[in-house]
Design a protein around this motif. Structure first.
Motif, short mmCIF file in Angstrom:
data_model
loop_
_atom_site.label_atom_id
_atom_site.label_comp_id
_atom_site.label_asym_id
_atom_site.label_seq_id
_atom_site.Cartn_x
_atom_site.Cartn_y
_atom_site.Cartn_z
N LEU A 119 -112.93 31.76 -69.08
CA LEU A 119 -113.87 30.68 -68.82
C LEU A 119 -113.67 30.07 -67.43
N LEU A 120 -112.41 29.96 -67.01
CA LEU A 120 -112.13 29.42 -65.67
C LEU A 120 -112.56 30.40 -64.58
N LEU A 121 -112.22 31.67 -64.76
CA LEU A 121 -112.61 32.67 -63.75
C LEU A 121 -114.12 32.85 -63.69
N LEU A 122 -114.79 32.60 -64.81
CA LEU A 122 -116.24 32.69 -64.82
C LEU A 122 -116.85 31.66 -63.88
N LEU A 124 -115.41 30.58 -61.15
CA LEU A 124 -115.04 30.91 -59.78
C LEU A 124 -115.71 32.18 -59.28
N LEU A 125 -115.84 33.18 -60.16
CA LEU A 125 -116.30 34.50 -59.74
C LEU A 125 -117.69 34.86 -60.23
N GLY A 126 -118.26 34.05 -61.11
CA GLY A 126 -119.56 34.38 -61.66
C GLY A 126 -119.44 35.40 -62.77
N LEU A 127 -120.57 35.74 -63.39
CA LEU A 127 -120.59 36.67 -64.52
C LEU A 127 -120.52 38.10 -64.00
N GLN A 128 -119.38 38.75 -64.21
CA GLN A 128 -119.18 40.15 -63.84
C GLN A 128 -118.06 40.72 -64.70
N PRO A 129 -118.07 42.05 -64.94
CA PRO A 129 -117.04 42.64 -65.80
C PRO A 129 -115.62 42.43 -65.29
N ALA A 130 -115.46 42.29 -63.97
CA ALA A 130 -114.12 42.08 -63.43
C ALA A 130 -113.47 40.81 -63.96
N LEU A 134 -109.72 40.77 -65.46
CA LEU A 134 -108.69 39.90 -64.89
C LEU A 134 -108.18 38.90 -65.92
N ALA A 135 -109.07 38.43 -66.79
CA ALA A 135 -108.66 37.47 -67.83
C ALA A 135 -107.67 38.10 -68.80
N LEU A 203 -113.26 39.42 -78.10
CA LEU A 203 -113.31 37.96 -78.12
C LEU A 203 -113.97 37.41 -76.86
N LEU A 204 -113.62 37.95 -75.70
CA LEU A 204 -114.23 37.48 -74.47
C LEU A 204 -115.74 37.73 -74.47
N GLY A 205 -116.16 38.83 -75.09
CA GLY A 205 -117.59 39.09 -75.20
C GLY A 205 -118.31 38.05 -76.04
#
Length: 511
Positions: A119-122, A124-130, A134-135, A203-205
């Motif tokens: 959720l935090l990286l989302l 910062l980096l936007g919605l992308q598979p990376a 990374l999470a 879960l992330l999905g």
């Protein structure tokens, strides 16, 4: 008076008593027909080609994210595990302080659940598979580092010292002396981490990062239960296939089980391992290209949304005592139901041959079913709160610990149980004193480890069931209150680090 060793595994199940007392008051009659429709759909999943094609595509994305996140975490974990090993630093520089400092620093990333990282990286980096990769890689890398450093510190250092004294370069001496004895435990734990990565990617999905988890959430919200079960059965098939492959590799290569017992003979382990790594590298490249995962994309950060003006005094005025108490109570209930529920259910079905097969299916569904979806399903018939969240989290971990208990029972052997049956004991008594007595302490030791994992997972169900620190995190994320988020993460980190220390002490005492 002290309880006998076999009875120790049943003591955590005592938390079921207050849960059963409180459960009738939490029920409401609004969704029992939906629960019936959901269960009926399990035997009539959707076979629509369009639906199956969409679900298979989502499953491929989930498996790809899990594979990339797992591979990255193993590489990160091995490097940081060696760097945080007391044995390595003591042998090379006669001091352990750098290792101790790095161990303390690594406790921070592993104390934060991969969902929070996502959720935090989302942001910062936007919605992308990376983001999902990374999470998974960050907390898993810290967890692998902890295991690698513990495995290294448990090894004898005579061979390493002899090589260093003979003038061998330090890197070559480390690989020659510590590599072979470290490899079995590392591969065994790595296989277990791959299974966990698949669950984490699902879960992330669920929370919007793509893959099958997103499909499952949409079908549940739209009450398309037949399509939901199609996705679940596909996920179950993949998970059971992965577990079977990991089990076969452990037996073929003589890897230790999670109870510390080796199985099989080593054979051509080194050669086969090199071939497996050689085949894995191009597969990772192909998967990264298919998912459009590029490391360079991680360098382009987007600005965070503006934080509303809010004084720190308002953040400190939040009901922190009740949030922390509810989180700890949720952990206690879920851990007790999972640790004590597995042997209790196994004892209940012991006289029936089909009972164990039914439990295996139930526990497999528990492992693959993401806790937030279980919480959403329970909210059809239960009010939100600690008990509802504990049931969702306990069911998921019951599947994990149930599988572990069956694995340990197989490793322990059936000799003592058959002897008790031959002497006239019942099936339950023979199982309790014949099998459980041999694995009680090791099972409870793993249960202690699982308890601090459950503490990290409370944020997952808290986001849905509206309890504990997770419920406040949801509100803070929705309002971009970064001061609250920072303090919430700090509280979670402190609780998790203290929980890890307590579970470590419990494992050392049990073993």
């Amino acid at each position: 008076m002290k309880p006998a060793a076999p009875l120790l595994v049943l003591l955590p199940a005592l938390v079921l008593l207050p849960v059963l007392v409180l459960l009738p008051g939490l029920m409401h009659g609004g969704g029992w027909d939906l629960i019936g429709t959901f269960l009926e759909a399990a035997v009539h999943p959707s076979l629509d080609p369009v639906v199956l094609a969409s679900l298979l595509q989502g499953l491929a994305v989930t498996a790809g994210m899990a594979l990339l996140g797992w591979a990255s975490s193993v590489l990160i974990g091995i490097a940081l595990g060696i760097a945080s090993s007391r044995l390595v630093w003591r042998s090379l520089s006669a001091t352990e302080r750098p290792a101790q400092l790095l161990r303390r620093l690594l406790a921070i990333p592993r104390s934060i659940h991969e969902l929070i990282w996502g959720l935090l990286l989302l942001q910062l980096l936007g919605l992308q598979p990376a983001v999902a990769v990374l999470a998974i890689a960050i907390p898993y890398g810290a967890l692998v580092a902890r295991v690698v450093s513990d495995l290294l510190d448990a090894l004898p250092d005579q061979t390493l010292r002899a090589l260093l004294l003979s003038g061998a370069p330090a890197p070559a001496a480390l690989i020659s002396a510590l590599g072979p004895p470290l490899l079995p435990g590392l591969i065994s734990y790595g296989g277990y981490r791959l299974e966990c990565a698949l669950r984490s990617a699902t879960l992330l999905g669920v929370f919007g990062l793509g893959g099958l988890g997103n499909e499952l959430l949409l079908t549940l919200q739209s009450l398309e239960f037949r399509e939901l079960w199609s996705g679940l059965w596909l996920l179950l098939a993949l998970m059971l296939s992965l577990e079977a492959v990991v089990r076969q590799l452990r037996q073929r290569w003589g890897m230790p089980s999670r109870f510390g017992l080796g199985q099989g003979s080593s054979g051509q382990r080194g050669r086969e391992l090199l071939l497996a790594v050689a085949a894995l590298l191009p597969l990772l490249v192909l998967v990264a290209q298919a998912l459009d995962v590029h490391p360079g994309a991680l360098l382009h950060w987007q600005p965070l949304p503006p934080m509303p003006e809010q004084h720190w005094l308002e953040t400190l005025a939040l009901p922190w005592p009740s949030l922390v108490v509810n989180t700890l109570l949720l952990t206690l209930l879920a851990a007790g139901m999972a640790v004590g529920g597995a042997p209790l259910l196994l004892l209940l079905v012991a006289p029936w041959r089909w009972g164990r097969r039914l439990l295996q299916l139930l526990w497999a569904l528990g492992r693959l079913w993401p806790p937030p979806l279980t919480a959403l399903l329970l909210l059809f018939v239960l009010k939100p709160g600690v008990v509802t969240a504990a049931l969702a989290l306990g069911f998921h971990n019951l599947g994990i610990l149930g599988r572990l208990l069956l694995e340990g029972a197989e490793v322990a052997g059936a000799g003592a149980e058959e002897a008790l049956r031959s002497s006239g004991s019942g099936a339950r008594i023979a199982l309790l004193y014949g099998r459980f007595s041999a694995l009680a302490r090791s099972y409870l030791a793993y249960g202690a480890y699982r308890s601090d994992v459950i503490l990290r997972e409370t944020v997952v169900v808290g986001l849905v069931a509206g309890t504990g620190l997770g419920s406040q995190l949801r509100e803070s994320l929705s309002s971009f209150a970064w001061d609250q988020i920072a303090l919430l993460l700090l509280v979670y980190a402190v609780l998790t680090i203290v929980g890890e220390d307590l579970s470590d002490r419990a494992r050392r005492r049990l073993l």
